[in-house]
Design an enzyme around this catalytic site. Sequence first.
Site, PDB file in Angstrom:
ATOM      1  N   PRO A  47       0.809  -1.225   0.000  1.00  0.00           N
ATOM      2  CA  PRO A  47       0.000   0.000   0.000  1.00  0.00           C
ATOM      3  C   PRO A  47       0.840   1.273   0.000  1.00  0.00           C
ATOM      4  O   PRO A  47       1.678   1.468   0.873  1.00  0.00           O
ATOM      5  CB  PRO A  47      -0.784  -0.122   1.314  1.00  0.00           C
ATOM      6  CG  PRO A  47       0.110  -0.914   2.216  1.00  0.00           C
ATOM      7  CD  PRO A  47       0.830  -1.887   1.328  1.00  0.00           C
ATOM      8  N   ASP A  86      -2.071   2.900   2.599  1.00  0.00           N
ATOM      9  CA  ASP A  86      -1.403   2.971   3.900  1.00  0.00           C
ATOM     10  C   ASP A  86      -1.701   4.354   4.477  1.00  0.00           C
ATOM     11  O   ASP A  86      -1.235   5.365   3.943  1.00  0.00           O
ATOM     12  CB  ASP A  86       0.103   2.777   3.693  1.00  0.00           C
ATOM     13  CG  ASP A  86       0.846   2.550   4.983  1.00  0.00           C
ATOM     14  OD1 ASP A  86       0.197   2.386   6.031  1.00  0.00           O
ATOM     15  OD2 ASP A  86       2.092   2.543   4.951  1.00  0.00           O
ATOM     16  N   TRP A 525       4.210   0.105  10.161  1.00  0.00           N
ATOM     17  CA  TRP A 525       4.646  -1.046   9.367  1.00  0.00           C
ATOM     18  C   TRP A 525       3.894  -2.309   9.787  1.00  0.00           C
ATOM     19  O   TRP A 525       3.775  -3.252   8.994  1.00  0.00           O
ATOM     20  CB  TRP A 525       6.150  -1.260   9.485  1.00  0.00           C
ATOM     21  CG  TRP A 525       6.925  -0.251   8.712  1.00  0.00           C
ATOM     22  CD1 TRP A 525       7.569   0.848   9.191  1.00  0.00           C
ATOM     23  CD2 TRP A 525       7.132  -0.236   7.287  1.00  0.00           C
ATOM     24  NE1 TRP A 525       8.157   1.554   8.167  1.00  0.00           N
ATOM     25  CE2 TRP A 525       7.910   0.913   6.998  1.00  0.00           C
ATOM     26  CE3 TRP A 525       6.744  -1.070   6.245  1.00  0.00           C
ATOM     27  CZ2 TRP A 525       8.299   1.229   5.696  1.00  0.00           C
ATOM     28  CZ3 TRP A 525       7.131  -0.759   4.949  1.00  0.00           C
ATOM     29  CH2 TRP A 525       7.899   0.383   4.693  1.00  0.00           C
ATOM     30  N   GLN A 561      12.424  -2.204   0.496  1.00  0.00           N
ATOM     31  CA  GLN A 561      11.383  -2.905   1.243  1.00  0.00           C
ATOM     32  C   GLN A 561      11.845  -4.245   1.808  1.00  0.00           C
ATOM     33  O   GLN A 561      11.084  -4.909   2.519  1.00  0.00           O
ATOM     34  CB  GLN A 561      10.148  -3.098   0.370  1.00  0.00           C
ATOM     35  CG  GLN A 561       9.477  -1.804  -0.049  1.00  0.00           C
ATOM     36  CD  GLN A 561       9.077  -0.946   1.140  1.00  0.00           C
ATOM     37  OE1 GLN A 561       8.616  -1.444   2.150  1.00  0.00           O
ATOM     38  NE2 GLN A 561       9.282   0.360   1.021  1.00  0.00           N
ATOM     39  N   TRP A 565       8.404  -3.466   4.048  1.00  0.00           N
ATOM     40  CA  TRP A 565       7.191  -4.270   3.886  1.00  0.00           C
ATOM     41  C   TRP A 565       7.478  -5.763   3.782  1.00  0.00           C
ATOM     42  O   TRP A 565       6.772  -6.589   4.365  1.00  0.00           O
ATOM     43  CB  TRP A 565       6.424  -3.784   2.654  1.00  0.00           C
ATOM     44  CG  TRP A 565       5.069  -4.376   2.498  1.00  0.00           C
ATOM     45  CD1 TRP A 565       4.062  -4.404   3.426  1.00  0.00           C
ATOM     46  CD2 TRP A 565       4.552  -5.025   1.324  1.00  0.00           C
ATOM     47  NE1 TRP A 565       2.954  -5.028   2.906  1.00  0.00           N
ATOM     48  CE2 TRP A 565       3.224  -5.420   1.623  1.00  0.00           C
ATOM     49  CE3 TRP A 565       5.071  -5.301   0.068  1.00  0.00           C
ATOM     50  CZ2 TRP A 565       2.421  -6.076   0.693  1.00  0.00           C
ATOM     51  CZ3 TRP A 565       4.274  -5.953  -0.860  1.00  0.00           C
ATOM     52  CH2 TRP A 565       2.969  -6.327  -0.546  1.00  0.00           C
ATOM     53  N   LYS A 598      21.297   9.239  -7.805  1.00  0.00           N
ATOM     54  CA  LYS A 598      19.998   9.195  -7.142  1.00  0.00           C
ATOM     55  C   LYS A 598      19.231  10.467  -7.483  1.00  0.00           C
ATOM     56  O   LYS A 598      19.790  11.565  -7.482  1.00  0.00           O
ATOM     57  CB  LYS A 598      20.195   9.094  -5.628  1.00  0.00           C
ATOM     58  CG  LYS A 598      18.898   9.039  -4.847  1.00  0.00           C
ATOM     59  CD  LYS A 598      19.172   8.940  -3.344  1.00  0.00           C
ATOM     60  CE  LYS A 598      17.869   8.927  -2.564  1.00  0.00           C
ATOM     61  NZ  LYS A 598      18.105   8.837  -1.099  1.00  0.00           N
ATOM     62  N   LYS A 601      15.563  16.389  -5.325  1.00  0.00           N
ATOM     63  CA  LYS A 601      15.158  17.769  -5.570  1.00  0.00           C
ATOM     64  C   LYS A 601      16.330  18.712  -5.407  1.00  0.00           C
ATOM     65  O   LYS A 601      16.450  19.726  -6.103  1.00  0.00           O
ATOM     66  CB  LYS A 601      14.030  18.160  -4.611  1.00  0.00           C
ATOM     67  CG  LYS A 601      12.705  17.469  -4.879  1.00  0.00           C
ATOM     68  CD  LYS A 601      11.635  17.921  -3.892  1.00  0.00           C
ATOM     69  CE  LYS A 601      10.311  17.204  -4.149  1.00  0.00           C
ATOM     70  NZ  LYS A 601       9.280  17.602  -3.164  1.00  0.00           N
TER      71      LYS A 601
END
Length: 700
Positions: A47, A86, A525, A561, A565, A598, A601
């Site tokens: 999610p 989530d 989590w 993750q 997750w 990577k 901004k």
Amino acid sequence: MFEKVSTSMDFLAREKEVLKFWKDNNIFKKSVDLRKGQDTFTFFDGPPTANGKPHIGHIETRAIKDLIPRYQTMKGKNVLRKAGWDTHGLPVELEVEKLLGLDGKEQIEAYGLEPFIKKCKESVWKYKGMWEEMSDRVGFWCDMEDPYVTYEDNYIESEWWSLKEISKKGLLYKGHKIVPYCPRCGTALSSHEVSQGYKTVKERSAVVRFKVVGEENTFFYAWTTTPWTLPSNVALCVNPDETYARFDFEGRTVIMGDALIEKVLGEGTEVANKTTFPGRDLVGMKYEPLFDFQRAALGNVPNAANAWQVIADGYVTMSDGTGIVHIAPAFGEDDARVGRAYDIPMLQLVTPKGEMSPETPWAGTFVKKADPIILEQLDKEGKLVSAPVFEHDYPFCWRCDTPLIYYARGGWFIKMTALHDALMANNQTINWMPENIKDGRFGNFLDNVIDWALSRERYWGTPLPVWVCECGHQHVIGSRQELIELGDNVDPNIELHRPYIDAVTITCPKCGKKMHRTPEVIDCWYDSGSMPFAQWHYPFENKEIFEQRFPADFISEAIDQTRGWFYSLIAIGTLVFGQSPYRNCLVMGHVQDAEGRKMSKHIGNVVDPWEVLDKQGADAVRWYFYASGSPWLPTRFSGELVSELQSKFMGTLWNTYAFFTMYAAIDDYKPAEVCPSTRLPRPPAPSRASWTSCPTGTSA
């Protein structure tokens, strides 16, 4: 049979026609309905949080997540593709704090918990439309009309049930531990949260002189990487089996690790009257506190006499520092462990805000800003040997970007260490893509598993369903019905959030007094890791559907993750059901810019997903992610790279098809007459080295 098609390369227009056709004719739903009653294939969707905007990496994840379920549907399988959101946790709270102009827990509580929670519930849907539009645009087929939502009461009730089951097994407990702690958010974090926020930083360590009691001009040279913890020092630790030296140097007698003398004092340093001995010979020696205020701050605790002495433990090495480590049990796991072994008192001169406490001269100063001030003070007093700069990875809060501190804190934990062997065994049942994740990044994380710091001292989250009494009795509530039966005048429709649930009391069966809910909420989590059963409101309903759809045949997310997750799923699956909740996991690399950096901004290299979707189109972007390399490797991305691949593949494919349709129409070509049998021979299964080999062993 065949109609001539345009040779135009206007892919965008054709995509929009197809999308309109799918929507007008409800094609996704029809594809699902056609497969009812067939063999099942289950996909679990991790999610996203709808109060953050989707980025280019989310297009990659949606492209990959769509590929296998779509293929399995084409093979005739009944594929579950249920979307989810989530909706709890710090990301939402921080967004609302900014919206309301609040800063920290004190201001939240002054504003009012109930209105703050209502704002959180509104905030979680801020970008829901943008997520749905992006998902539709890239052709991600998922049921977004009936998603699971982690803040809904039915979802929370299922989590409460699971926590009661864990409690029945004796795995849920309250403890006082050194935990990774965010002073800005005012709460502990779990190990898998900490692993997502590391940055490489340059800081100053310190080699400090501690004066030996009863010996003139004699000093222990001890080392620390966290000068702000020195005011809370209560012991020095040596390795009992390593060799230490006592020698004269520059008018002082020094005691430190023999192997590190030149590293600390300089290459070629000459010392006088040197003697060596094992570290255990130093145990019990006393030294003077570094600062005058420390004795008064410690007070008259029962074990105060054990402070400021030398202790020993094998964790001290001769690879860095001086071979003598400064011990502050309030701020380190090893410090606390060896401190307990020697009954060393705890001195905690840092507030929960991460500021130096009023007992120190630097009250109100954030610990990281206190480092240079403390070093300057030590230098003035002749107690600082050196303060070399060193570079290391340091944990920051993965949500608010504040430096974390390791801090003695009470909280609720799940005893994951008791399930070490089960976790390792369940990991072996998973088909990881790539395979090295199993015994590498993920396996290593499981092998070093620590107890799950479950509780959060926050507001917007699943309330921890533990009621406690002043007599010490505790009770875990596992359902709404149990809450109504045991609670005092509980509204049957009570919302299972703070502050409503905080007002519920139950009568203690031991002493007859009122029991109150412990105020914490749980790690968000745990929410996402509960989705295999909580999305169905199991075990209160949909038991047959859950059993049919558990475990999942396929999940996929990015590599971070493995400690997010993917971990929470297998942790809860092992805790509650004794097995992994997923069979196959495709781990994706991160999307980088064209130069392999990577996206950030700050650098200005972030790609707006809508720019490429509106220029090159969704098919081109999807094909780029499929064809540019193995998905678990980092993917270099730019609009130019997509256009290049679009021209090479999609342009060639469309021209070939246009050429075919033109002559097929001229010749009135009818495939059914040329080849009556529509059943083509099944191709051989591809090599397992191909990532597009789907979990059933056939090419996707």
